[in-house]
Every structure is written in structure tokens, then in C-alpha cells.
Scaffold this active site. Sequence first.
Site, PDB file in Angstrom:
ATOM      1  N   SER A  56       0.847  -1.204   0.000  1.00 15.97           N
ATOM      2  CA  SER A  56       0.000   0.000   0.000  1.00 15.97           C
ATOM      3  C   SER A  56       0.875   1.243   0.000  1.00 15.97           C
ATOM      4  CB  SER A  56      -0.884   0.009   1.251  1.00 15.97           C
ATOM      5  OG  SER A  56      -0.065   0.218   2.392  1.00 15.97           O
ATOM      6  N   ASP A  94      -1.156  -1.728  -4.139  1.00 21.10           N
ATOM      7  CA  ASP A  94      -2.519  -1.526  -3.650  1.00 21.10           C
ATOM      8  C   ASP A  94      -2.852  -0.027  -3.732  1.00 21.10           C
ATOM      9  OD1 ASP A  94      -4.908  -2.232  -2.426  1.00 21.10           O
ATOM     10  OD2 ASP A  94      -4.078  -2.291  -0.391  1.00 21.10           O
ATOM     11  N   HIS A  95      -3.996   0.313  -4.279  1.00 20.20           N
ATOM     12  CA  HIS A  95      -4.460   1.707  -4.339  1.00 20.20           C
ATOM     13  C   HIS A  95      -3.440   2.699  -4.913  1.00 20.20           C
ATOM     14  CE1 HIS A  95      -8.317   1.104  -2.413  1.00 20.20           C
ATOM     15  NE2 HIS A  95      -7.722   0.320  -1.539  1.00 20.20           N
ATOM     16  N   GLY A 191     -10.573  -1.033   7.187  1.00 23.39           N
ATOM     17  CA  GLY A 191     -10.406  -0.812   8.615  1.00 23.39           C
ATOM     18  C   GLY A 191     -11.060  -1.867   9.495  1.00 23.39           C
TER      19      GLY A 191
HETATM   20 ZN   LIG Z   1      -8.446  -1.290  -0.486  1.00 25.94          ZN
END
Ligand SMILES: [Zn+2]
Length: 331
Positions: A56, A94-95, A191
Site C-alpha cells: 500500500s 494496492d491503491h 479498517g
Molecule cells: Zn483497499
Amino acid sequence: MVNYKELGLVNSREMFKKAIDGKYAIAAFNFNNMEQMQAIVQAAVETKSPVILQVSSGARKYANQTLLRYMAQGAVEYAKELGMEKPQIVLHLDHGDTFELCKSCIDMGFSSVMIDGSHHSYEDNIALTKKVVEYAHQFDVTVEGELGVLAGVEDEVSAEHHTYTRPEEVVDFVSRTGVDSLAISIGTSHGANKFTPAQCTRDANGILIPPPLRFDILEEVEKQIPGFPIVLHGSSSVPQDLVAIINKYGGAMKDSIGIPEEQLRKAATSAVCKINIDSDGRIAMTAAIREFFANEPSKFDPRQYLGPARESLKKLYMHKIVSVLGSADKA
Ligand SMILES: [Zn+2]
């Protein structure tokens, strides 16, 4: 410039095709450090499963993108050393939020990238995603796009409310961008507090029961693009036994709630072929470390608490692979 193939990594194309045909999903586990990487590789080798190592933007800031890439290269060699002849490991961004970031990851050996244009307008999302696809495909790197916005907070990605994926947009989006897989929003979220108590009901023990995922949207998407790989983000289940350990040993995780594993198991049998699990790993490590600190206050060697944390993480990952995603014995 290095191509992922030189590092022994694979892209997600074959992996996803087999997962859809075989009615299972591949786990995408995030990593920021050595213990997480070891737990992921050990779990994949012991269950003979393909796996996606996910980086990420928070991980890139914390651990450094170059270091993470070399760790992924090390993961392939480590898997071989543990007895896996041909490790099926994807290194995935990721993202990704800009073309430049995706390009930089592709150039340094990532085999797959996500370009998340879901916060842009529909047309801007298409333009950005298409640009990344055109670059990535020159190097046989696979690309994940996103339609719809997930609620919750994950590193720098956050949104207050869901915007469910609109099934009527997916054919147009997929054909105009050329993406290899599509992340959709059907009620999962980032989350460890995926729903507010007001959105849930409570069982007899006061445990929060979340609203079910929108399988109707998933089914409609599948009808629009049959056999096309679908991705679910924010799919931790937030195991209540681990949350209880955290809270018992001084933690304060309140009203934490995730996606029930039965719902993910059901999703895994559909065209959903990648399921992202991050928070559960964080919770498993934290529970093990808090318990160790409470019981062994005189110990101070990081290996003594990171070791049990790694063990707990590996156990969790093996459970996910075997009992939730169904990808054991598929590598
Ligand atoms: Zn995600």
C-alpha cells in the site's frame, strides 16, 4: 528497469482464470516488514497456495518501495527454499493513485498494479485507468481498476460513505480501459470498524451483527461481464476472539466489526477471485504482542514478541487460505 519475470514473480492473469474456473479466491495480504512477509510465504507454502503480496502507499512510506521490492524477490527464493518448486507469487501495488506511481512500480519489478481512480469522475477514472493499462500491458503487468467507493479508512485511502458499484457501468468501464480485474463496492469497507453500531443488530451476547453484503449487486455485475475477475477490498472479518485478547491486555478496540467469513466464502465461489485482507493480520499481531508484554514484562528482545506475532499471523493466514478463500493446493 527490471521486469518482474526476472524476479520469479507472476502476474495475476492465469491465477485469476484458474480461481474463477475453480470457484475459489486468492488472498491479497499486505506487508510492511519481514515478519509479515515470512508469515505470508510460510502460510502459502504450507497450504500450497498462490498468493498476492500487496504493497500500500502507507507501506511504501513506512518501509520504502525499493526495499519492499527486494523483499518480494526474496519471498520467491524463500518459498523455493521452503520446498515450493514454482511459487505463484504476485507483487501488487494496492491503491495506486497516479500514473507516475504505477509506472514507477512497474519499472522496478511489480507484476500487478491497482490504479484507483474511483474518487475521480467516471470519465476521469476511465482516462487514468486506460493510461496505466496501456503502459502496464507493454510489460505484461496486470492492472486492477475500481468502480464504486468503499467506506472506511486504510492508510491514505478513506471515505465516509459507500458508493456502491453501478452494474450498468461495468461493461463500458472494462471495455474502454482494458483492465484485467475490477474492484467493486458491495458493502465491504476498509479498517477494523466497518460498520457503526447503528448499522448493525446485536446478538444475545451483545456482539454486533453487520448488514449482509450486497450479493445482488455482485450477481448483476457478473451478468454484465461474465467470467471477468472481480476483487473485494476491505474484507477482514475482525475476529472477535483476537479483539477480546487485545482488550484484555490493555487495548481499547471498541465496537470493532468485520465481514463474516461465511459471506466471504460465498463470494469466493463467484467471479470474485481476489480478496484483500489487511486489518485481520494487524489484529492478530497486536493480540500476540499485547499478550506477551502483559505476561513477560521483563523481556525486551524484539524477537521474543515478534516471533509469536509472526506465528499468530501465519496461523490466521492459513485459516483464511484453507477455510475462507479455498485456494489451498492450487499452486
Ligand atoms: Zn483497499
